[in-house]
Write a protein that holds these residues in place. Structure first.
Motif, PDB file in Angstrom:
ATOM      1  N   ILE A 144      16.168  50.427  89.263  1.00  0.00           N
ATOM      2  CA  ILE A 144      17.366  51.053  89.835  1.00  0.00           C
ATOM      3  C   ILE A 144      17.219  52.568  89.859  1.00  0.00           C
ATOM      4  O   ILE A 144      17.379  53.197  90.905  1.00  0.00           O
ATOM      5  CB  ILE A 144      18.606  50.655  89.011  1.00  0.00           C
ATOM      6  CG1 ILE A 144      18.769  49.130  89.021  1.00  0.00           C
ATOM      7  CG2 ILE A 144      19.860  51.335  89.555  1.00  0.00           C
ATOM      8  CD1 ILE A 144      19.865  48.637  88.107  1.00  0.00           C
ATOM      9  N   SER A 145      16.882  53.148  88.711  1.00  0.00           N
ATOM     10  CA  SER A 145      16.709  54.596  88.614  1.00  0.00           C
ATOM     11  C   SER A 145      15.952  54.927  87.338  1.00  0.00           C
ATOM     12  O   SER A 145      16.245  54.350  86.280  1.00  0.00           O
ATOM     13  CB  SER A 145      18.067  55.304  88.608  1.00  0.00           C
ATOM     14  OG  SER A 145      17.908  56.685  88.311  1.00  0.00           O
ATOM     15  N   PRO A 146      14.989  55.844  87.400  1.00  0.00           N
ATOM     16  CA  PRO A 146      14.275  56.229  86.171  1.00  0.00           C
ATOM     17  C   PRO A 146      15.160  56.977  85.186  1.00  0.00           C
ATOM     18  O   PRO A 146      14.803  57.121  84.014  1.00  0.00           O
ATOM     19  CB  PRO A 146      13.148  57.133  86.690  1.00  0.00           C
ATOM     20  CG  PRO A 146      13.640  57.642  88.003  1.00  0.00           C
ATOM     21  CD  PRO A 146      14.475  56.551  88.588  1.00  0.00           C
ATOM     22  N   TRP A 147      16.325  57.466  85.649  1.00  0.00           N
ATOM     23  CA  TRP A 147      17.222  58.189  84.752  1.00  0.00           C
ATOM     24  C   TRP A 147      17.929  57.270  83.777  1.00  0.00           C
ATOM     25  O   TRP A 147      18.438  57.721  82.745  1.00  0.00           O
ATOM     26  CB  TRP A 147      18.259  58.968  85.567  1.00  0.00           C
ATOM     27  CG  TRP A 147      17.663  60.132  86.296  1.00  0.00           C
ATOM     28  CD1 TRP A 147      17.430  60.228  87.637  1.00  0.00           C
ATOM     29  CD2 TRP A 147      17.208  61.352  85.719  1.00  0.00           C
ATOM     30  NE1 TRP A 147      16.862  61.431  87.943  1.00  0.00           N
ATOM     31  CE2 TRP A 147      16.710  62.151  86.784  1.00  0.00           C
ATOM     32  CE3 TRP A 147      17.158  61.857  84.423  1.00  0.00           C
ATOM     33  CZ2 TRP A 147      16.173  63.417  86.569  1.00  0.00           C
ATOM     34  CZ3 TRP A 147      16.621  63.121  84.215  1.00  0.00           C
ATOM     35  CH2 TRP A 147      16.147  63.886  85.275  1.00  0.00           C
ATOM     36  N   ILE A 150       5.695  48.554  87.695  1.00  0.00           N
ATOM     37  CA  ILE A 150       5.699  49.400  86.509  1.00  0.00           C
ATOM     38  C   ILE A 150       6.785  48.949  85.530  1.00  0.00           C
ATOM     39  O   ILE A 150       6.566  48.893  84.311  1.00  0.00           O
ATOM     40  CB  ILE A 150       5.913  50.878  86.899  1.00  0.00           C
ATOM     41  CG1 ILE A 150       4.738  51.376  87.760  1.00  0.00           C
ATOM     42  CG2 ILE A 150       6.057  51.740  85.656  1.00  0.00           C
ATOM     43  CD1 ILE A 150       3.421  51.440  87.040  1.00  0.00           C
ATOM     44  N   SER A 151       7.954  48.610  86.051  1.00  0.00           N
ATOM     45  CA  SER A 151       9.044  48.177  85.175  1.00  0.00           C
ATOM     46  C   SER A 151       8.702  46.881  84.451  1.00  0.00           C
ATOM     47  O   SER A 151       9.091  46.678  83.302  1.00  0.00           O
ATOM     48  CB  SER A 151      10.330  48.004  85.988  1.00  0.00           C
ATOM     49  OG  SER A 151      10.131  47.076  87.049  1.00  0.00           O
ATOM     50  N   THR A 152       7.965  46.003  85.115  1.00  0.00           N
ATOM     51  CA  THR A 152       7.549  44.758  84.462  1.00  0.00           C
ATOM     52  C   THR A 152       6.457  45.023  83.441  1.00  0.00           C
ATOM     53  O   THR A 152       6.453  44.445  82.347  1.00  0.00           O
ATOM     54  CB  THR A 152       7.054  43.750  85.513  1.00  0.00           C
ATOM     55  OG1 THR A 152       8.076  43.528  86.486  1.00  0.00           O
ATOM     56  CG2 THR A 152       6.679  42.429  84.859  1.00  0.00           C
ATOM     57  N   GLY A 153       5.536  45.921  83.784  1.00  0.00           N
ATOM     58  CA  GLY A 153       4.463  46.262  82.850  1.00  0.00           C
ATOM     59  C   GLY A 153       4.963  46.921  81.587  1.00  0.00           C
ATOM     60  O   GLY A 153       4.291  46.895  80.544  1.00  0.00           O
ATOM     61  N   ALA A 154       6.153  47.526  81.638  1.00  0.00           N
ATOM     62  CA  ALA A 154       6.719  48.165  80.451  1.00  0.00           C
ATOM     63  C   ALA A 154       7.004  47.164  79.333  1.00  0.00           C
ATOM     64  O   ALA A 154       7.191  47.554  78.179  1.00  0.00           O
ATOM     65  CB  ALA A 154       7.999  48.910  80.812  1.00  0.00           C
ATOM     66  N   THR A 155       7.021  45.869  79.668  1.00  0.00           N
ATOM     67  CA  THR A 155       7.220  44.859  78.620  1.00  0.00           C
ATOM     68  C   THR A 155       6.034  44.823  77.658  1.00  0.00           C
ATOM     69  O   THR A 155       6.138  44.209  76.587  1.00  0.00           O
ATOM     70  CB  THR A 155       7.411  43.462  79.243  1.00  0.00           C
ATOM     71  OG1 THR A 155       6.297  43.156  80.103  1.00  0.00           O
ATOM     72  CG2 THR A 155       8.695  43.412  80.052  1.00  0.00           C
ATOM     73  N   PHE A 156       4.912  45.467  78.012  1.00  0.00           N
ATOM     74  CA  PHE A 156       3.791  45.546  77.078  1.00  0.00           C
ATOM     75  C   PHE A 156       4.216  46.271  75.803  1.00  0.00           C
ATOM     76  O   PHE A 156       3.739  45.954  74.712  1.00  0.00           O
ATOM     77  CB  PHE A 156       2.602  46.277  77.718  1.00  0.00           C
ATOM     78  CG  PHE A 156       2.007  45.545  78.893  1.00  0.00           C
ATOM     79  CD1 PHE A 156       2.080  44.167  78.987  1.00  0.00           C
ATOM     80  CD2 PHE A 156       1.372  46.233  79.912  1.00  0.00           C
ATOM     81  CE1 PHE A 156       1.531  43.483  80.066  1.00  0.00           C
ATOM     82  CE2 PHE A 156       0.816  45.575  80.997  1.00  0.00           C
ATOM     83  CZ  PHE A 156       0.899  44.188  81.073  1.00  0.00           C
ATOM     84  N   TYR A 157       5.094  47.273  75.946  1.00  0.00           N
ATOM     85  CA  TYR A 157       5.594  47.983  74.771  1.00  0.00           C
ATOM     86  C   TYR A 157       6.413  47.052  73.883  1.00  0.00           C
ATOM     87  O   TYR A 157       6.341  47.120  72.651  1.00  0.00           O
ATOM     88  CB  TYR A 157       6.446  49.186  75.193  1.00  0.00           C
ATOM     89  CG  TYR A 157       5.660  50.335  75.745  1.00  0.00           C
ATOM     90  CD1 TYR A 157       4.966  51.188  74.895  1.00  0.00           C
ATOM     91  CD2 TYR A 157       5.614  50.582  77.114  1.00  0.00           C
ATOM     92  CE1 TYR A 157       4.240  52.259  75.398  1.00  0.00           C
ATOM     93  CE2 TYR A 157       4.891  51.640  77.629  1.00  0.00           C
ATOM     94  CZ  TYR A 157       4.208  52.484  76.767  1.00  0.00           C
ATOM     95  OH  TYR A 157       3.485  53.536  77.276  1.00  0.00           O
ATOM     96  N   THR A 158       7.194  46.182  74.531  1.00  0.00           N
ATOM     97  CA  THR A 158       7.996  45.222  73.772  1.00  0.00           C
ATOM     98  C   THR A 158       7.094  44.252  73.024  1.00  0.00           C
ATOM     99  O   THR A 158       7.336  43.927  71.851  1.00  0.00           O
ATOM    100  CB  THR A 158       8.929  44.445  74.717  1.00  0.00           C
ATOM    101  OG1 THR A 158       9.731  45.368  75.447  1.00  0.00           O
ATOM    102  CG2 THR A 158       9.820  43.494  73.942  1.00  0.00           C
ATOM    103  N   GLU A 159       6.043  43.804  73.683  1.00  0.00           N
ATOM    104  CA  GLU A 159       5.096  42.901  73.033  1.00  0.00           C
ATOM    105  C   GLU A 159       4.465  43.564  71.814  1.00  0.00           C
ATOM    106  O   GLU A 159       4.351  42.958  70.739  1.00  0.00           O
ATOM    107  CB  GLU A 159       4.007  42.496  74.027  1.00  0.00           C
ATOM    108  CG  GLU A 159       2.911  41.648  73.407  1.00  0.00           C
ATOM    109  CD  GLU A 159       1.687  41.560  74.298  1.00  0.00           C
ATOM    110  OE1 GLU A 159       0.684  40.979  73.851  1.00  0.00           O
ATOM    111  OE2 GLU A 159       1.714  42.091  75.423  1.00  0.00           O
ATOM    112  N   THR A 160       4.067  44.836  71.982  1.00  0.00           N
ATOM    113  CA  THR A 160       3.463  45.566  70.870  1.00  0.00           C
ATOM    114  C   THR A 160       4.431  45.695  69.706  1.00  0.00           C
ATOM    115  O   THR A 160       4.064  45.503  68.534  1.00  0.00           O
ATOM    116  CB  THR A 160       3.026  46.964  71.339  1.00  0.00           C
ATOM    117  OG1 THR A 160       2.105  46.834  72.421  1.00  0.00           O
ATOM    118  CG2 THR A 160       2.371  47.732  70.212  1.00  0.00           C
TER     119      THR A 160
END
Length: 268
Positions: free
Chosen positions: A3-6, A110-120
């Motif tokens: 939606i928005s990076p903000w 990119i927003s989906t790939g951010a789930t890598f942080y959640t996995e970590t």
């Protein structure tokens, strides 16, 4: 982010301010009845302070602190762990790069790939809230193993997992920094620990200043190559982690064990 990076930026700033509010309303340890900052210190402490004033400047607490830091830096085991702290800077740099690589290589958003942080984060919670404390306590009681021996095994295992993780599962080795800090604390006096930890943070910051742009430049240079070679940054990082694993394998616990106070763990 779709939606928005903000939105994630605003949530991050709100979390920071929430932490500041929690710190502001937290109890002041100096006002605790058990605090060592009492307005009327015991007679023994007063005598100790008077004796410190009468000391030779060459043996002042400040000089002892400096000597303790230099002694730690001249310790063979401590220097062998320096590569571990240096390569640890690649952890989040490689995780960030993984999101970009997945976007370029597999078309992952990119927003989906951010789930890598959640996995970590989930892996670290499982490791350090359940698995590592329970297994460490069991090993110490059942086999009478020294805690510094367990920390050294955790350092070697974590860095080795990071080396393998650059090709397979990366998050499993994120605990190497905590174990390395715990291990270093056995070889230095309590007076020098805070200064040495600050020096480690400076060393890691210098590593970030060089390592993060270098990894990004390697990835940028590989974008025009065939798909296989776009993973070159991960191969480079795996090589550095392998060198750190080799360095930690030369650590011998028979040296520098004269200061065996309880370790002070830093945040990972």
């Amino acid at each position: 982010m779709d939606i928005s990076p903000w939105i994630p930026c605003g949530l991050s700033m709100a979390s920071v301010f929430l932490c500041l509010m929690l710190l502001a309303i937290g109890p002041d340890p100096r006002k605790s009845p058990d605090s060592s900052f009492s307005a009327n210190p015991p007679q023994s402490i007063q005598e100790e302070n008077i004796s410190l004033l009468d000391q030779d400047p060459k043996t002042s607490p400040k000089s002892e602190l400096v000597n303790g830091v230099f002694a730690a830096l001249s310790d063979r085991n401590t220097m062998l762990l320096v590569p571990v702290f240096l390569v640890n800077i690649f952890r989040y740099a490689m995780l960030s790069l993984l999101i970009q690589y997945a976007s370029v290589r597999f078309g992952l958003k990119i927003s989906t790939g951010a789930t890598f942080y959640t996995e970590t984060a989930l892996i670290n919670i499982i490791l350090f809230l359940f698995l590592v404390p329970r297994s460490t306590a069991y090993i110490r009681l059942a086999y009478n193993v020294r805690p510094e021996t367990i920390d050294l095994v955790l350092v070697r295992t974590s860095v080795a997992l990071l080396a393998l993780g650059c090709v397979f599962i990366f998050a499993a080795g994120f605990g190497s920094r905590v174990s390395a800090l715990s291990l270093v604390s056995y070889w230095i006096s309590n007076d020098a620990k805070a200064t040495l930890y600050a020096a480690i943070v400076v060393l890691e910051s210098l590593g970030h200043a060089v390592g993060d742009p270098a990894i990004q430049l390697i990835f940028a240079g590989c974008l025009g190559l065939p798909p296989f070679w776009r993973a070159m940054p991960f191969f480079v990082a795996a090589g550095f982690y392998a060198l750190a694993t080799l360095s930690s394998s030369f650590v011998k616990l028979d040296q520098g064990m004269e200061h065996q106070e309880e370790p002070l763990l830093g945040n990972d």
